[in-house]
Design an enzyme around this catalytic site. Sequence first.
Site, PDB file in Angstrom:
ATOM      1  N   GLY A   1      83.659  48.793  76.259  1.00 55.78           N
ATOM      2  CA  GLY A   1      85.031  49.250  76.483  1.00 55.78           C
ATOM      3  C   GLY A   1      86.015  48.095  76.389  1.00 55.78           C
TER       4      GLY A   1
ATOM      5  CG  ASP B   1      83.374  46.252  86.477  1.00 56.81           C
ATOM      6  OD1 ASP B   1      83.762  47.413  86.235  1.00 56.81           O
ATOM      7  OD2 ASP B   1      83.643  45.270  85.747  1.00 56.81           O
TER       8      ASP B   1
HETATM    9  C1  S3P Z   1      87.664  44.559  82.419  1.00 54.93           C
HETATM   10  C2  S3P Z   1      88.449  45.395  83.149  1.00 54.93           C
HETATM   11  C3  S3P Z   1      87.914  46.501  83.961  1.00 54.93           C
HETATM   12  C4  S3P Z   1      86.418  46.363  84.196  1.00 54.93           C
HETATM   13  C5  S3P Z   1      85.690  45.985  82.952  1.00 54.93           C
HETATM   14  C6  S3P Z   1      86.194  44.650  82.431  1.00 54.93           C
HETATM   15  C7  S3P Z   1      88.300  43.510  81.614  1.00 54.93           C
HETATM   16  O1  S3P Z   1      88.141  47.720  83.281  1.00 54.93           O
HETATM   17  O2  S3P Z   1      85.900  47.569  84.707  1.00 54.93           O
HETATM   18  O3  S3P Z   1      84.298  45.875  83.198  1.00 54.93           O
HETATM   19  O4  S3P Z   1      87.602  42.595  81.148  1.00 54.93           O
HETATM   20  O5  S3P Z   1      89.520  43.573  81.434  1.00 54.93           O
HETATM   21  P1  S3P Z   1      89.542  48.527  83.453  1.00 54.93           P
HETATM   22  O6  S3P Z   1      90.577  47.732  82.792  1.00 54.93           O
HETATM   23  O7  S3P Z   1      89.307  49.836  82.761  1.00 54.93           O
HETATM   24  O8  S3P Z   1      89.716  48.680  84.925  1.00 54.93           O
END
Ligand code: S3P
Length: 450
Positions: A104, A331
């Site tokens: 993601g 997380d």
């Molecule tokens: C992250 C932000 C978080 C986290 C992901 C890493 C990042 O997600 O859960 O594992 O590196 O910016 P969200 O931005 O959806 O909260």
Amino acid sequence: MHNANSAPPPKALSARRSGPLKGTVPVPGDKSISQRALILGALAEGETRISGLLESGDVHSTAGALRGFGAELTAEGPGRWRVVGTGVGNWRSPRSELDFGNSGTGSRLVMGAMATTPITATFTGDASLKSRPMARVVAPLEAFGVTYEGQGPKALMPLTLHGARDAQAIAAEVATASAQVKSALLLAALNAKGVSHISQAWLTRDHSEKMLKAFGARIHVTSCHDGGETIAVEGPARLKGCAVEVPRDPSSAAFAIVAALIVPGSEISLPAILLNPRRIGLLETLREMGAHIDVKNIRSSGGEDIGDLVVHHSSLRGVTVPGWRAPSMIDEYPILAVAASFAQGRTVMHGLEELRVKESDRLAAIVAGLTANGVATEVTGDDLTVIGMDEVPGGGTVTTHMDHRIAMSFLTMGLASQEPVMVDDVTMIATSFPEYQDLMSGLGAVMEAP
Ligand code: S3P
């Protein structure tokens, strides 16, 4: 690297009650910082040298995608990478679709990074990533002039993004407590003309801001009276390649930390862990629960705070975790829920709505996993209560839903529960922490294929 069309076959693993855990855990590099180092390196002019990079499925997916945009990325040794970027605004359209596997962060930040260059790219990933909403990123990017075609109202992948030509600076308020969305907007602002102002009411992780500064961007952060902040970024920016030292990931450390807390007689050391104040909500919460965790030798590395941790087995008690703390431990709720299962009394966690859109619906996966292992929970709206037990029965099988953190959390539970805990698939652990099983075995954890 994971491929959207050929996911590795599932591999089950069972963890059972283990003797005291002892030893030192060299946790790998931080995933968030590793992703950003590759992306900023690919946007910068000249050479970026990275040390301590996390060598994992997610990070390798991002590296592959960045090559598609024309950057040169070379692995020179474990954790040591050389990136030669194109300069902001000089990415080209990739020739084939970009497969981000389970990542993601990689996919969303790259969407932002290409958004203000007039190129087109198609983003895809594994079944988990294809179920995650991309509208939260691409809809705000429309303000820069981006257009996209995704699947349905959530703009699921496969998603095609058309970057904007002659993008102008924007003022935007980020509507979710997401560092990914904020970072995508900051990266897009680099190639928009003028000063963009990106505001967020929550203090989400600030690695992008810190690293952009180190790469020479003109970026300025102002606190707001609502507790949030506004980030001003000037475009078009010229980023200069630099050296990046990636500290060790506190979100990966969390599994070993909780294992040592719940397995009687344990004492483990975790050297040089990232202690960015926006990432240590779990440490604060565990300490409130009575955890004996010494933090020593706090120092600075690559613009981030790091320190050495020593964790001792501890009797834990239930606490209430306020919703405002969620961004600093977003997380870590699956592993906190495991710690809470072994605590005296109830642990109440407020404001978990973001957990529903992670690698899996983590709120549902936590509740199902705890229930399968005899631990009672209550869910009211977005709040979760875990009712701690003197003896956690275990004996259940946990469905991981392609979620690495669900897998590692419930393996941790099995190290201290009465009966072993089995997880149905551990292949996804390689997306963030490929060394997990070896490092835990080295401490004395017993994990075996069923
Ligand atoms: C992250 C932000 C978080 C986290 C992901 C890493 C990042 O997600 O859960 O594992 O590196 O910016 P969200 O931005 O959806 O909260």
